[in-house]
Design an enzyme around this catalytic site. Sequence first.
Site, short mmCIF file in Angstrom:
data_model
loop_
_atom_site.label_atom_id
_atom_site.label_comp_id
_atom_site.label_asym_id
_atom_site.label_seq_id
_atom_site.Cartn_x
_atom_site.Cartn_y
_atom_site.Cartn_z
N ARG A 1 37.87 39.30 32.12
CA ARG A 1 38.20 37.87 32.01
C ARG A 1 37.43 37.06 33.05
NH1 ARG A 1 44.21 36.40 32.29
NH2 ARG A 1 43.11 34.43 32.38
N CYS B 1 52.52 35.10 33.15
CA CYS B 1 51.60 36.25 33.16
C CYS B 1 52.05 37.22 34.25
CB CYS B 1 50.17 35.77 33.42
SG CYS B 1 49.95 35.20 35.11
N LYS C 1 33.70 30.87 37.29
CA LYS C 1 34.60 30.76 36.13
C LYS C 1 35.53 29.56 36.34
CE LYS C 1 38.55 33.39 36.09
NZ LYS C 1 39.82 32.70 35.86
N ASN C 2 36.09 29.43 37.54
CA ASN C 2 37.13 28.42 37.77
C ASN C 2 36.58 27.01 37.97
OD1 ASN C 2 38.95 30.40 37.36
ND2 ASN C 2 39.59 30.60 39.51
N ASP D 1 43.37 34.46 45.40
CA ASP D 1 42.55 35.27 44.48
C ASP D 1 41.77 36.37 45.20
OD1 ASP D 1 41.66 32.56 42.20
OD2 ASP D 1 43.49 33.71 42.52
N ARG E 1 54.00 30.63 35.98
CA ARG E 1 52.95 29.63 35.68
C ARG E 1 53.50 28.36 35.00
NH1 ARG E 1 48.19 32.73 36.13
NH2 ARG E 1 47.15 30.81 36.73
C1 EPZ Z 1 44.22 28.21 39.58
O1 EPZ Z 1 45.38 28.52 38.83
C2 EPZ Z 1 43.25 29.35 39.36
N1 EPZ Z 1 42.90 29.44 37.94
C3 EPZ Z 1 43.90 30.67 39.80
O2 EPZ Z 1 42.92 31.69 39.64
C4 EPZ Z 1 44.25 30.56 41.28
O3 EPZ Z 1 44.91 31.73 41.68
C5 EPZ Z 1 45.16 29.34 41.49
O4 EPZ Z 1 44.53 28.15 40.98
C6 EPZ Z 1 45.47 29.11 42.97
O5 EPZ Z 1 44.27 28.92 43.67
C7 EPZ Z 1 41.90 28.66 37.48
O6 EPZ Z 1 41.32 27.86 38.21
C8 EPZ Z 1 41.54 28.81 36.04
P1 EPZ Z 1 48.09 26.30 40.72
P2 EPZ Z 1 46.52 27.39 38.61
O7 EPZ Z 1 48.49 25.28 39.73
O8 EPZ Z 1 45.90 26.06 38.45
C9 EPZ Z 1 52.81 26.43 40.92
C10 EPZ Z 1 42.01 33.64 38.84
O9 EPZ Z 1 42.22 34.74 39.31
N2 EPZ Z 1 52.77 25.38 39.89
O10 EPZ Z 1 47.32 25.87 41.94
O11 EPZ Z 1 47.45 27.88 37.58
C11 EPZ Z 1 52.31 27.76 40.39
O12 EPZ Z 1 53.36 28.48 39.76
C12 EPZ Z 1 43.16 32.70 38.66
O13 EPZ Z 1 40.88 33.17 38.55
C13 EPZ Z 1 53.97 24.74 39.54
O14 EPZ Z 1 55.03 25.05 40.07
O15 EPZ Z 1 47.26 27.46 40.02
C14 EPZ Z 1 51.84 28.45 41.64
O16 EPZ Z 1 52.95 29.02 42.29
C15 EPZ Z 1 44.50 33.40 38.82
N3 EPZ Z 1 53.93 23.77 38.58
C16 EPZ Z 1 51.32 27.30 42.51
O17 EPZ Z 1 51.87 26.10 41.96
C17 EPZ Z 1 52.75 23.39 37.97
O18 EPZ Z 1 52.79 22.48 37.12
C18 EPZ Z 1 49.81 27.15 42.50
O19 EPZ Z 1 49.40 27.10 41.15
C19 EPZ Z 1 51.56 24.06 38.34
C20 EPZ Z 1 51.59 25.04 39.29
#
Ligand code: EPZ
Length: 420
Positions: A400, A119, A22-23, A308, A124
């Site tokens: 999802r 969420c 998915k990701n 995850d 996020r």
């Molecule tokens: C991706 O989410 C994945 N989703 C998530 O999987 C996964 O948990 C996550 O990466 C971490 O590996 C998809 O790929 C669709 P991040 P993403 O940006 O991109 C902070 C699932 O279960 N952050 O790496 O949203 C954020 O709040 C999902 O399939 C900022 O502060 O994760 C978090 O604390 C859930 N500012 C950390 O970084 C930003 O602009 C990591 O988030 C972006 C993120």
Amino acid sequence: MEKLVVRGKRKISGVIKISGSKNATLPILAASILNKNKIEINRVPIVKDVLTMVELLKHIGSNIKLDFKKKRILIHNKNRILKTTAPYNLLKTMRAGVIILGPLLSRFKKAKVSLPGGCAIGSRPVDIHLFVLKKLGAKIKIKNGYIIAKTTKGLIGKKIKLPSVSVGATENAIIAASYAKGTTYLSNCACEPEIKDLTNFLKKMGIKINWIGERKIKISGKQNLKSVNHKVMFDRIESGTFIIAGALIGNKLKISGIEPKILKKEISILKKMGVKIKVNKSDLIIFKSNKIKPAYIKTEPYPGFPTDLQAQIMVLMTKANGVSKIKENIFEKRFMHVPELNRMGAKIKIFGDTSFIYGPQQLNGAEVMATDLRASVSLVLAGLSAGDKTIVNRVYHLDRGYEKLETKLRNCKANIFRKN
Ligand code: EPZ
């Protein structure tokens, strides 16, 4: 509302064939916006988030068709000018939709994308996404819950260090830079395998992309792209989920269609916990594992242990002889599954970003509530290892990101059924 009814304590054995990721599929679909030639994507997982992304692309005018049976997506936008607005109703359930911002802005010089909102697992934010796009030359403002971005002369390649590691922001940056004029050097990138799959897809479209360090990428933007045929990588998190199911109640459970080297960290941690795993070239087998040892895990960006899989391995830790510890470093609210696991007889205490899991505890069936995608699957795993019956409500969370979860488990002798 649909629910899953699980009757536990049944040994599972047989073969589970892992679906496409998915990701990896989501950013690859976002990147399709850059290309006016034919695109074919295979091994697409038929899960809600992918259907939502297809809806989002249809909404902006993409000529996209999903073949459910063949798990194939065909896209051919020719010279269509796509709409550059992504509405709240499509993004509110799938925050990953924000990664169409980069491609829309890069190709059409403007984009209006709803702020995704928070969420169950965290707020996020998207500040890093916006930081990178501004560095590439975008003018961005936030109004009425929307990100409004534009660039008169088109995005220009730059040297950019991401302020912190973010999967989505790295994906937005890579896709935007792929159509920008000139060369972009990105550093402090996330390097998840799904992002490597995205860069492989972009390379096939004719973009010059090289990983020049573990977290460093060089991208030479290109505007005329080639037709592409791409098979999505296996789902790393689905694989880890089923390996843990095998550790809990498996006896010769084979997980096939995977690249075990990508799961090196997870496999080594599970082996240290006493899980019996035989690793082959493109599959692995989990054998009956009785003496589970406690572990201390901290979630980290790849190649660390993935957030995850945190909820899932916590269930295995309830079986361990001793106290285990999990430090959740990625999301601020990712222990929503703990109260539900404790209702099933687990003994888990949360102190801030750390959970202590006291084992061994025999779980017992209960009616529980899913709160987010990975928490919901941890409740299914708990139900499989508990005695008697567990009912997991709000299964839409699970749908999802898991394709035919109950069918795959039932084919391996688990007693799990979907009920209305
Ligand atoms: C991706 O989410 C994945 N989703 C998530 O999987 C996964 O948990 C996550 O990466 C971490 O590996 C998809 O790929 C669709 P991040 P993403 O940006 O991109 C902070 C699932 O279960 N952050 O790496 O949203 C954020 O709040 C999902 O399939 C900022 O502060 O994760 C978090 O604390 C859930 N500012 C950390 O970084 C930003 O602009 C990591 O988030 C972006 C993120």
